[in-house]
Motif scaffolding. Structure first.
Motif, PDB file in Angstrom:
ATOM      1  N   ASN A  13     -74.159  11.484 107.220  1.00 13.36           N
ATOM      2  CA  ASN A  13     -74.910  10.617 108.132  1.00 13.36           C
ATOM      3  C   ASN A  13     -75.731   9.547 107.407  1.00 13.36           C
ATOM      4  N   TRP A  14     -75.030   8.706 106.668  1.00 15.71           N
ATOM      5  CA  TRP A  14     -75.664   7.549 106.026  1.00 15.71           C
ATOM      6  C   TRP A  14     -74.780   6.330 106.307  1.00 15.71           C
ATOM      7  N   PRO A  15     -74.817   5.793 107.539  1.00 13.53           N
ATOM      8  CA  PRO A  15     -73.865   4.760 107.983  1.00 13.53           C
ATOM      9  C   PRO A  15     -74.231   3.346 107.521  1.00 13.53           C
ATOM     10  N   TYR A  16     -74.233   3.133 106.211  1.00 16.05           N
ATOM     11  CA  TYR A  16     -74.559   1.816 105.660  1.00 16.05           C
ATOM     12  C   TYR A  16     -73.454   1.400 104.687  1.00 16.05           C
ATOM     13  N   PRO A  17     -72.333   0.891 105.212  1.00 14.09           N
ATOM     14  CA  PRO A  17     -71.173   0.595 104.354  1.00 14.09           C
ATOM     15  C   PRO A  17     -71.419  -0.510 103.334  1.00 14.09           C
ATOM     16  N   ILE A  18     -72.211  -1.528 103.707  1.00 14.31           N
ATOM     17  CA  ILE A  18     -72.487  -2.601 102.743  1.00 14.31           C
ATOM     18  C   ILE A  18     -73.318  -2.052 101.597  1.00 14.31           C
ATOM     19  N   SER A  19     -74.310  -1.250 101.922  1.00 14.07           N
ATOM     20  CA  SER A  19     -75.165  -0.660 100.888  1.00 14.07           C
ATOM     21  C   SER A  19     -74.349   0.227  99.958  1.00 14.07           C
ATOM     22  N   LEU A  20     -73.465   1.031 100.530  1.00 15.35           N
ATOM     23  CA  LEU A  20     -72.638   1.907  99.706  1.00 15.35           C
ATOM     24  C   LEU A  20     -71.732   1.097  98.787  1.00 15.35           C
ATOM     25  N   THR A  21     -71.145   0.028  99.314  1.00 23.44           N
ATOM     26  CA  THR A  21     -70.279  -0.821  98.502  1.00 23.44           C
ATOM     27  C   THR A  21     -71.072  -1.508  97.395  1.00 23.44           C
ATOM     28  N   MET A  22     -72.303  -1.923  97.705  1.00 21.13           N
ATOM     29  CA  MET A  22     -73.140  -2.568  96.686  1.00 21.13           C
ATOM     30  C   MET A  22     -73.545  -1.580  95.600  1.00 21.13           C
ATOM     31  N   ILE A  23     -73.795  -0.332  95.971  1.00 21.51           N
ATOM     32  CA  ILE A  23     -74.081   0.687  94.960  1.00 21.51           C
ATOM     33  C   ILE A  23     -72.893   0.828  94.019  1.00 21.51           C
ATOM     34  N   HIS A  24     -71.697   0.874  94.592  1.00 22.00           N
ATOM     35  CA  HIS A  24     -70.482   0.968  93.777  1.00 22.00           C
ATOM     36  C   HIS A  24     -70.360  -0.226  92.829  1.00 22.00           C
ATOM     37  N   MET A  25     -70.526  -1.435  93.376  1.00 21.83           N
ATOM     38  CA  MET A  25     -70.339  -2.638  92.572  1.00 21.83           C
ATOM     39  C   MET A  25     -71.439  -2.798  91.526  1.00 21.83           C
ATOM     40  N   GLY A  26     -72.664  -2.399  91.876  1.00 24.57           N
ATOM     41  CA  GLY A  26     -73.752  -2.450  90.902  1.00 24.57           C
ATOM     42  C   GLY A  26     -73.491  -1.497  89.744  1.00 24.57           C
ATOM     43  N   PHE A  27     -73.017  -0.306  90.063  1.00 28.71           N
ATOM     44  CA  PHE A  27     -72.695   0.678  89.028  1.00 28.71           C
ATOM     45  C   PHE A  27     -71.542   0.169  88.160  1.00 28.71           C
ATOM     46  N   CYS A  28     -70.494  -0.362  88.804  1.00 27.79           N
ATOM     47  CA  CYS A  28     -69.334  -0.872  88.062  1.00 27.79           C
ATOM     48  C   CYS A  28     -69.721  -2.055  87.171  1.00 27.79           C
ATOM     49  N   SER A  29     -70.544  -2.953  87.693  1.00 30.23           N
ATOM     50  CA  SER A  29     -70.986  -4.114  86.911  1.00 30.23           C
ATOM     51  C   SER A  29     -71.775  -3.685  85.686  1.00 30.23           C
ATOM     52  N   SER A  30     -72.709  -2.751  85.882  1.00 28.61           N
ATOM     53  CA  SER A  30     -73.563  -2.301  84.778  1.00 28.61           C
ATOM     54  C   SER A  30     -72.750  -1.593  83.706  1.00 28.61           C
ATOM     55  N   LEU A  31     -71.868  -0.698  84.131  1.00 28.52           N
ATOM     56  CA  LEU A  31     -71.071   0.052  83.165  1.00 28.52           C
ATOM     57  C   LEU A  31     -70.098  -0.857  82.431  1.00 28.52           C
ATOM     58  N   ALA A  32     -69.487  -1.801  83.160  1.00 27.57           N
ATOM     59  CA  ALA A  32     -68.564  -2.741  82.514  1.00 27.57           C
ATOM     60  C   ALA A  32     -69.306  -3.626  81.513  1.00 27.57           C
ATOM     61  N   TYR A  33     -70.531  -4.041  81.852  1.00 24.94           N
ATOM     62  CA  TYR A  33     -71.338  -4.864  80.934  1.00 24.94           C
ATOM     63  C   TYR A  33     -71.648  -4.098  79.650  1.00 24.94           C
ATOM     64  N   LEU A  34     -72.024  -2.831  79.799  1.00 26.53           N
ATOM     65  CA  LEU A  34     -72.322  -2.012  78.622  1.00 26.53           C
ATOM     66  C   LEU A  34     -71.090  -1.859  77.737  1.00 26.53           C
ATOM     67  N   LEU A  35     -69.937  -1.622  78.350  1.00 27.77           N
ATOM     68  CA  LEU A  35     -68.710  -1.410  77.589  1.00 27.77           C
ATOM     69  C   LEU A  35     -68.252  -2.678  76.877  1.00 27.77           C
ATOM     70  N   VAL A  36     -68.511  -3.846  77.493  1.00 24.04           N
ATOM     71  CA  VAL A  36     -68.041  -5.106  76.922  1.00 24.04           C
ATOM     72  C   VAL A  36     -69.068  -5.703  75.953  1.00 24.04           C
TER      73      VAL A  36
END
Length: 345
Positions: free
Chosen positions: A42-65
């Motif tokens: 019961n956390w119906p916030y799809p944009i927020s969930l997608t932004m969490i995913h993209m923020g995590f992916c961006s940060s991890l990709a930045y660290l790796l690169v």
């Protein structure tokens, strides 16, 4: 023998990429449904969930690169970035947003049935972008797939028109993105590995999602104090999403969008079975009849594409053989002319 070993190795690698993508896609879909569904986490916030995913992916990709330098960044001009990466990032953000939103209104099984329209969208957009040729028999096959999905929708026990519209939009944006990835990776001569792909594209998604998030979800999160960050749930979910993004770019980059569509059919059947048996979603006989018809259409389409690829490969080998024979004939004629010249002297 060398050619045969190469073919076998390529097949094994392709199946490995497919298996990894199916497993991760299955996990992310079920996990996202669990988080977004009002009857589960019961956390119906799809944009927020997608932004969490993209923020995590961006940060991890930045660290790796940039920090750990696991891979080198790609030399890319501002013009090329704006014309190639930014459109893919925009389409990706829209696809994820609408796809995640659909889980609030539709069952997992019905969403997978609607996703059977992906080959229709990919083919249509491929023709539009001149990456594929229009053929009347192929279009007839696309209509049969669409008819099957329409029958499945007619038999859906919990049909929601808003959820269907969101999922169809997600399919359209995803199909366009897949075609543009092929153009970005192949036609423009840019080589992006999975990590650099996320390094450039994930931040674009985050930026594009920020404006609708501020307008649509931030006020509700602020007023209801709904943003309780569960590090276990959102952390593991983000890790799965990051791994899936790597798998998507790896699968499309190393094989093709067609391979991804074929693998998607297998994944959809697995998800339908899981949704019916574990989540207890209602799957009606009309659902299965309609999806079965769509499945046959997708299978025929993929078979036709495979035969076309085999035919093109055979023609290429025949052309190479003809060129080699012509080259040998020219060499022999040259040697004969040389011997004749020496005899005359």
């Amino acid at each position: 023998m060398a050619v045969s070993e190469g073919v076998v190795k390529k097949i094994i690698l392709s199946y490995t990429y497919v298996a990894i993508w199916i497993f991760l896609s299955f996990t992310v879909i079920v996990y996202n449904k669990y988080i977004l569904d009002r009857k589960m986490y019961n956390w119906p916030y799809p944009i927020s969930l997608t932004m969490i995913h993209m923020g995590f992916c961006s940060s991890l990709a930045y660290l790796l690169v940039r920090v750990f330098k696991v891979v080198e960044p790609v030399s890319m001009s501002r013009e090329l970035y704006l014309s190639s990466v930014v459109p893919i990032g925009a389409l990706y953000s829209l696809s994820l947003w609408f796809s995640n939103s659909a889980y609030i209104f539709l069952s997992v099984s019905f969403i997978q049935m609607l996703k059977a329209l992906m080959p229709v969208a990919v083919y249509s957009i491929g023709v539009l972008f001149k990456k594929d040729h229009f053929k009347s028999n192929t279009m007839a096959n696309m209509l049969s797939i669409s008819l099957g999905v329409a029958i499945a929708a007619y038999g859906e026990a919990k049909f929601d028109s808003w959820g269907v519209m969101l999922q169809l939009l997600a399919v359209a944006f995803e199909a366009t993105r897949l075609v543009l990835i092929q153009i970005l990776l192949n036609s423009k001569g840019i080589t992006l590995n999975p990590i650099t792909s996320l390094y450039y594209i994930a931040p674009c998604c985050l930026v594009f999602l920020f404006v609708p998030w501020v307008i649509m979800e931030y006020p509700s999160l602020r007023d209801t104090s709904s943003f309780h960050f569960d590090f276990v749930v959102f952390g593991t979910n983000s890790i799965c999403a990051f791994a899936l993004n790597l798998a998507v770019f790896l699968l499309v980059g190393k094989t093709s969008a067609l391979t991804m569509n074929v693998a998607g059919v297998v994944k959809d059947w697995l998800l339908i079975a899981f949704s019916w048996s574990v989540i207890k979603d209602t799957v009606t006989p009309i659902n299965l009849i309609g999806y079965g018809l769509a499945f046959l259409g997708v299978a025929y389409y993929n078979h036709a594409k495979l035969q076309a690829l085999k035919s093109a490969e055979a023609q290429k080998k025949a052309q190479q053989a003809d060129e080699e024979a012509g080259r040998l004939l020219e060499e022999r004629e040259g040697e004969a002319a040389g011997r004749k010249s020496e005899t005359n002297e």
